[in-house]
Design an enzyme around this catalytic site. Structure first.
Site, mmCIF file in Angstrom:
data_model
loop_
_atom_site.group_PDB
_atom_site.id
_atom_site.type_symbol
_atom_site.label_atom_id
_atom_site.label_comp_id
_atom_site.label_asym_id
_atom_site.label_seq_id
_atom_site.Cartn_x
_atom_site.Cartn_y
_atom_site.Cartn_z
ATOM 1 N N LEU A 147 6.648 -4.864 5.173
ATOM 2 C CA LEU A 147 6.212 -6.118 4.559
ATOM 3 C C LEU A 147 4.758 -5.925 4.154
ATOM 4 O O LEU A 147 3.980 -5.324 4.893
ATOM 5 C CB LEU A 147 6.315 -7.294 5.537
ATOM 6 C CG LEU A 147 7.710 -7.782 5.955
ATOM 7 C CD1 LEU A 147 7.590 -8.922 6.965
ATOM 8 C CD2 LEU A 147 8.536 -8.222 4.752
ATOM 9 N N ASP A 148 4.373 -6.453 2.995
ATOM 10 C CA ASP A 148 2.973 -6.403 2.590
ATOM 11 C C ASP A 148 2.102 -7.074 3.649
ATOM 12 O O ASP A 148 2.563 -7.963 4.370
ATOM 13 C CB ASP A 148 2.761 -7.146 1.260
ATOM 14 C CG ASP A 148 3.423 -6.451 0.083
ATOM 15 O OD1 ASP A 148 3.801 -5.283 0.230
ATOM 16 O OD2 ASP A 148 3.557 -7.098 -0.972
ATOM 17 N N LYS A 149 0.850 -6.685 3.678
ATOM 18 C CA LYS A 149 -0.102 -7.261 4.646
ATOM 19 C C LYS A 149 -0.101 -8.783 4.605
ATOM 20 O O LYS A 149 -0.085 -9.448 5.640
ATOM 21 C CB LYS A 149 -1.507 -6.728 4.356
ATOM 22 C CG LYS A 149 -2.574 -7.267 5.299
ATOM 23 C CD LYS A 149 -3.955 -6.728 4.939
ATOM 24 C CE LYS A 149 -5.013 -7.318 5.874
ATOM 25 N NZ LYS A 149 -6.370 -6.834 5.526
ATOM 26 N N ARG A 247 7.011 -9.761 -5.980
ATOM 27 C CA ARG A 247 5.791 -10.186 -6.671
ATOM 28 C C ARG A 247 5.777 -9.698 -8.117
ATOM 29 O O ARG A 247 5.451 -10.442 -9.044
ATOM 30 C CB ARG A 247 4.572 -9.666 -5.906
ATOM 31 C CG ARG A 247 4.496 -10.188 -4.478
ATOM 32 C CD ARG A 247 3.513 -9.395 -3.628
ATOM 33 N NE ARG A 247 2.137 -9.557 -4.112
ATOM 34 C CZ ARG A 247 1.119 -8.836 -3.671
ATOM 35 N NH1 ARG A 247 1.309 -7.894 -2.744
ATOM 36 N NH2 ARG A 247 -0.093 -9.046 -4.151
#
Length: 310
Positions: A147-149, A247
């Site tokens: 997962l992205d930060k 995104r």
């Protein structure tokens, strides 16, 4: 020998004559790389003894492989064993599911999943190692996906190399259903749809991605659950797992995620991209049970949903 630490298989009449190595590879789903690791650490047993891997087996033989890592913590990757962990100095992490092999947690936004350089600390794997250390358990979690930060929500980790190998295979074969909630800018026209557009690196930015003909195959499915004149609340599930996939795909549609300044959105109530990994569903690769986990929404996304859609 603790049965909790070992996976056992009883040789059937049909298996008789196969080699130990074949049983371990085919019946216990051990990869070649894992086989080498288990051989070095004496993690394969035939009738509770160290076997010659080319030996033929007979009906009723018991073959076992170690499914819990045995080596000490300091030998296992980025997590330092020397530091003392106390519950007071460990950030709270909600554990959504746990068994002897796998762990699912609700990752907070703003936390990296794993270190990108050796000296980095404060990542999810560090925090979880500290959390278990405070309970007297040495653990080096292996993230199965990323997962992205700044993305919150459910993430699957393995508690051993064996669990990681099986879960990773499940992921690659499309056996893990990952669902997200996203708040995007603008009123998305279609009630539901599929975005099938390859994603590659943006040559003008070190971490940004973009839709590009030369990129990797990427497929995102979505369903709009709420709309306002300014935003849409979208349920999203993935067929592939490219970096920044959701995104990039929604930005390419002209609907960047709320708060996602990297992909063209303005900051508003969200100080990050409005993306939450809401659920995970899969058949457990060892227990063969259906696992379905839901991660509660974080405060910032709840606040935006209430302000925009209620």
């Amino acid at each position: 020998m603790s049965s909790k630490n070992w996976m056992e298989y009883t040789v059937t009449e049909e298996d008789a004559g196969m080699k130990v190595e074949q049983i371990v590879r085919q019946k216990l789903n051990v990869s070649g790389r894992m086989m080498q690791r288990l051989t070095r650490s004496k993690g394969i047993l035939l009738n509770r003894k160290q076997p010659f891997l080319q030996r033929q087996v007979k009906t009723g033989d018991q073959i076992a492989v170690r499914v819990v890592d045995r080596q000490p913590l300091q030998e296992k990757g980025p997590v330092a064993a020397e530091r003392s962990a106390t519950p007071e100095n460990i950030p709270p992490i909600e554990i959504l599911y746990e068994d002897d092999h796998l762990l699912i947690v609700n990752k907070p936004a703003g936390m990296m999943v794993h270190p990108i350089k050796q000296e980095q600390s404060g990542t999810l794997v560090h925090v979880l190692a500290d959390l278990f250390l405070a309970k007297g358990v040495q653990l080096n979690p292996h993230p199965v996906h990323r997962l992205d930060k700044e993305t919150s929500g459910a993430i699957l980790l393995a508690k051993s190399s064996y669990g990681h190998q099986l879960a990773d295979r499940l992921l690659r074969e499309g056996g893990i259903h990952r669902e997200y909630l996203a708040i995007v800018n603008g009123a998305v026209k279609d009630e539901a749809g599929t975005i099938d557009a390859p994603i590659g690196r943006d040559p003008r930015h070190p971490t940004k991605r973009r839709v590009a003909d030369t990129g990797d195959h990427a497929v995102t499915h979505y369903e709009v659950t709420k709309r306002s004149s300014q935003m849409s609340l979208v349920r999203v599930w993935l067929e592939t797992g490219r970096t920044h996939q959701i995104r990039v795909h929604f930005a390419d549609l002209g609907h960047p995620l709320a708060g996602d300044t990297m992909y063209g959105a303005a900051r508003g109530l969200m100080r990050r991209q409005a993306l939450h990994a809401s659920s995970l569903r899969f058949e457990h690769p060892i227990l063969k049970e259906e696992i379905a986990v839901h991660a509660p929404l974080p405060v910032d996304m709840k606040r935006l949903i209430q302000a925009e859609f209620q």
